[in-house]
Design an enzyme around this catalytic site. Structure first.
Site, PDB file in Angstrom:
ATOM      1  CD  GLU A 112      -3.024  -1.146   2.195  1.00 56.74           C
ATOM      2  OE1 GLU A 112      -2.782  -0.605   3.283  1.00 56.74           O
ATOM      3  OE2 GLU A 112      -4.112  -1.670   1.914  1.00 56.74           O
ATOM      4  CG  ASP A 144      -7.549  -5.406   4.962  1.00 62.66           C
ATOM      5  OD1 ASP A 144      -7.082  -5.621   6.100  1.00 62.66           O
ATOM      6  OD2 ASP A 144      -7.669  -4.269   4.476  1.00 62.66           O
ATOM      7  CD  GLU A 174      -9.865  -1.334   8.131  1.00 65.75           C
ATOM      8  OE1 GLU A 174      -8.930  -1.862   8.751  1.00 65.75           O
ATOM      9  OE2 GLU A 174      -9.750  -0.926   6.959  1.00 65.75           O
TER      10      GLU A 174
HETATM   11  C1  GCV Z   1      -2.560   0.376   8.548  1.00 66.38           C
HETATM   12  C2  GCV Z   1      -6.051  -2.098   5.521  1.00 66.38           C
HETATM   13  C3  GCV Z   1      -6.508  -0.894   6.285  1.00 66.38           C
HETATM   14  C4  GCV Z   1      -5.383   0.107   6.438  1.00 66.38           C
HETATM   15  C5  GCV Z   1      -4.197  -0.588   7.100  1.00 66.38           C
HETATM   16  C6  GCV Z   1      -3.803  -1.789   6.258  1.00 66.38           C
HETATM   17  C7  GCV Z   1      -2.683  -2.576   6.906  1.00 66.38           C
HETATM   18  O1  GCV Z   1      -5.784  -1.750   4.196  1.00 66.38           O
HETATM   19  O2  GCV Z   1      -7.613  -0.327   5.670  1.00 66.38           O
HETATM   20  O3  GCV Z   1      -5.830   1.187   7.186  1.00 66.38           O
HETATM   21  O4  GCV Z   1      -3.116   0.279   7.251  1.00 66.38           O
HETATM   22  O5  GCV Z   1      -4.914  -2.643   6.120  1.00 66.38           O
HETATM   23  O6  GCV Z   1      -2.999  -3.529   7.617  1.00 66.38           O
HETATM   24  O7  GCV Z   1      -1.529  -2.252   6.717  1.00 66.38           O
END
Ligand code: GCV
Length: 667
Positions: free
Chosen positions: A263, A336, A364
């Site tokens: 990411e 995720d 989340e």
């Molecule tokens: C910390 C997902 C979440 C992100 C998070 C990522 C990760 O994409 O939406 O907020 O980033 O996982 O675990 O690195």
């Protein structure tokens, strides 16, 4: 009379100096006992154990004994009866855990004499991951701002740090990563390290080791080096010097957590190097100090045909190439933290590398701090899943060496936003200590300590908790549907959502693939063949649409709308029933809770009551949005014996939530 009683209760609360605001978590025993407690050694940690028992234990004298001293052995035993009790451990930490265990038994009606208890944690590392940014915001945090007040530290030490340490120690959590995996290089600046040192000093007596998330580009950003290539000698020197600096301040520092090449985060692949080369370089810097690297396997690339396959594809070829102080941190599922996922195929697969599990305590994808979702049943399903990694009988729990939980903690008075979200923090600690505990036993313990010992309260509320994850899955994403959340905030439904110009694997359609024929992600041989990453005989079971567990059907198969389910219904009808069941479950929770009025304090009663209303409303929103949307493909009526939608799809498509705490606009 009633007024007098209320007045005296209120007065008692004033004397104790607390409001019923949830700030005391599950640690609510009043501290008025005068127990006789002795110890055969003195130390700050042992003094904490002594004081906790002195002020809360209401039984016979307790003697704390260190025996066969070994600082890293956390096991303990508790023996004795009404005439005297002995807690024995090879370590100070073990004595502290023993003290909390005894107090937990007292607070849950669990004392049965004579006591003959032996406890030893399943995993040596039971660690929270804070996704807390240095500016005080919390990524995917729903309980206010970060508890770490970097702007005040090191001069001002918030009393919350000690309360936090105590709460964690009471459930066996022994480590914490203070900052977000999307790590700012600034965390390694000398002034920040001086602040982290102060936090570490507060946490240490409670047996909690501090770790930091680090940014792979730190040598360039902070050190001014032209590269952060892990094979570059100057880069290696930079990390070694940094490690030395940290250990001078924090001698028991745990090590680094790293999100690399994921990411948008930098990583070794930026320099043509592998994850192993990156992790090993950091591991070498930490090794002389006994530190470890937790290297995350959360990677996915837009070019892959299936995001669920990527971590396995990148990490399996590296099995055996990591240093022995590297552990690969793998999210429970391959995508995720969805409401329900199969376990990641990396569990039970890497035989020459330590693998640890990462679960998400913060909700989340499970209704943030608005929905009641007790996650122990989900984590149990995950931990108990047979990977067949070493033949049958290789549950995930036996393939991992440690557990990490993404914290749901913030600076709100009750720490977690929803009073019942505290139960997830609690459950994470208890399961990381003993993954064999049942979700029922954990909920029972938590309710008795947090609210009431009365069975008339505990039993129905526990039943609600134990059903709550299932309810959320039903009204959000039943039968293996996944990632059909609204763009950005991951709260409401948006199966129709489109991120203009966004990566395909951030678009809901990528995940549900609804069309005239059916719905679901084809991960069989005619699709992405992600199933092939699992061991036999599990993979054969998953390939076959008839034997694939129905709760994961649409995770693995693109199934025909008329596919016949075990219930005898068509897939379309079953989907409708599941969504509607979720709504009915949420409404039932309201009834269960409303019946408890008077059985607990009004503050927490009302706070939970109002969130259960939101949850019911959201459940209807989810059901209507998903059924009306999928109906456009299925072209069949919603079965007439279930409730009719109360919204129009066109209205639901207009909803655009503004959730300020979600700066992260990715999926
Ligand atoms: C910390 C997902 C979440 C992100 C998070 C990522 C990760 O994409 O939406 O907020 O980033 O996982 O675990 O690195």
């Amino acid at each position: 009379m009633k007024h007098l009683l209320t007045a005296s209760l209120l007065c008692f609360a004033c004397l104790q100096g607390f409001a019923e605001d949830g700030s005391r978590l599950w640690l609510r025993a009043d501290a008025t006992a005068k127990a006789v407690v002795t110890a055969n050694k003195k130390s700050t940690t042992i003094s904490i154990a002594v004081e906790e028992l002195q002020t809360q234990w209401r039984g016979a004298a307790v003697s704390l004994k260190i025996k066969n001293i070994k600082a890293d052995k956390e096991e303990f035993s508790i023996t004795g009866d009404e005439r005297g009790i002995t807690i024995t451990s090879p370590s100070e930490k073990g004595l502290l855990y023993g003290a909390y265990h005894l107090l937990r038994l007292q607070a849950t009606n669990g004392l049965k004499y004579p006591l003959n208890i032996q406890e030893s944690p399943k995993y040596n590392l039971r660690i929270l991951n804070h996704w807390d940014n240095l500016d005080g915001t919390v990524e995917r945090g729903y309980a206010g701002r970060s508890i770490w007040r970097w702007d005040e530290l090191p001069a001002v030490v918030s009393p919350r740090y000690k309360e936090y340490a105590r709460a964690n120690a009471s459930i066996g959590i022994n480590a914490t990563v203070l900052n977000n995996v999307n790590a700012s290089p600034q965390i390694l600046q000398s002034d920040m390290l001086a602040k982290a040192k102060v936090v570490a000093d507060v946490l240490r007596p409670y047996g909690i080791q501090v770790f930091l998330s680090v940014n792979f580009s730190s040598p360039t950003v902070l050190g001014g080096l032209p590269t952060s290539d892990p094979l570059d000698a100057a880069v290696q020197r930079w990390w070694k010097d940094k490690a030395n600096e940290i250990y001078k301040l924090i001698p028991d520092f745990g090590g680094f957590l790293v999100k690399a090449n994921s990411e948008g985060q930098p990583g070794p692949q930026d320099f043509g190097r592998t994850h192993a080369e990156g992790a090993n370089m950091l591991a070498d810097a930490l090794k002389p100090h006994k530190g470890i690297v937790m290297w995350r396997a959360f990677v996915y690339s837009p070019s892959n045909d299936d995001r669920a396959k990527q971590a396995y594809m990148e990490f399996m070829p590296l099995d055996g190439l990591f240093r022995d102080n590297v552990v690969i941190q793998v999210k429970n599922g391959p995508i995720d933290f969805q409401p329900r996922e199969p376990f990641s195929p990396l569990f039970g697969a890497m035989h020459k590398t330590d693998v640890m599990a990462e679960v998400q305590i913060t909700q989340e994808y499970l209704g943030h701090a608005n929905h009641l979702a007790f996650l122990a049943p989900m984590w149990k399903e995950f931990l108990d899943s047979d990977t067949y990694g070493n033949g049958s009988g290789s549950p995930v729990a036996n393939t991992i060496t440690a557990m990490a939980g993404v914290a749901n903690i913030g600076d709100e008075t009750n720490w977690n936003g929803h009073h019942f979200a505290q139960a997830n923090w609690y459950a994470f600690g208890r399961l990381a200590w003993n993954p064999q505990l049942s979700a029922d036993a954990i909920a029972d313990e938590w309710l008795r300590q947090t609210f009431s010992q009365k069975d008339a309260f505990v039993e129905p509320v526990k039943a609600m908790m134990l059903q709550s994850w299932d309810a959320v899955v039903n009204y959000m994403m039943p039968l293996g549907l996944h990632h059909i959340f609204a763009v950005g905030h991951h709260y409401g439904p948006e199966p129709w959502g489109v991120i203009p110009g966004g990566r395909p694997d951030w678009q809901p359609w990528y995940f549900h693939n609804a069309d005239a024929a059916g719905v679901g992600f084809n991960r069989t041989k005619t699709g992405s063949d992600a199933i092939n990453q699992y061991h036999s005989p599990l993979k054969e079971r998953l390939y076959d649409i008839e034997t694939c567990p129905e709760e994961l059907l649409l995770w693995f198969h693109h199934a025909d709308w008329n596919h016949k389910m075990h219930s005898g219904r068509s897939l379309w009808a079953e989907l409708c029933y599941k969504y509607d069941l979720g709504v009915q479950q949420a409404r039932e929770f309201q009834k269960v809770w409303d019946r408890q009025e008077g059985a607990l304090d009004t503050e927490r009663f009302h706070a939970v009551q109002s969130r259960l209303k939101i949850q019911s409303r959201d459940a209807v929103w989810w059901r209507d949005a998903c059924l009306l949307y999928f109906q456009e493909f299925a072209k069949q009526p919603i079965p007439y014996d279930i409730e009719r939608p109360v919204h129009d799809l066109s209205d639901l498509k207009q909803i655009k939530l503004k959730i300020s705490n979600h700066e992260n606009a990715k999926r």
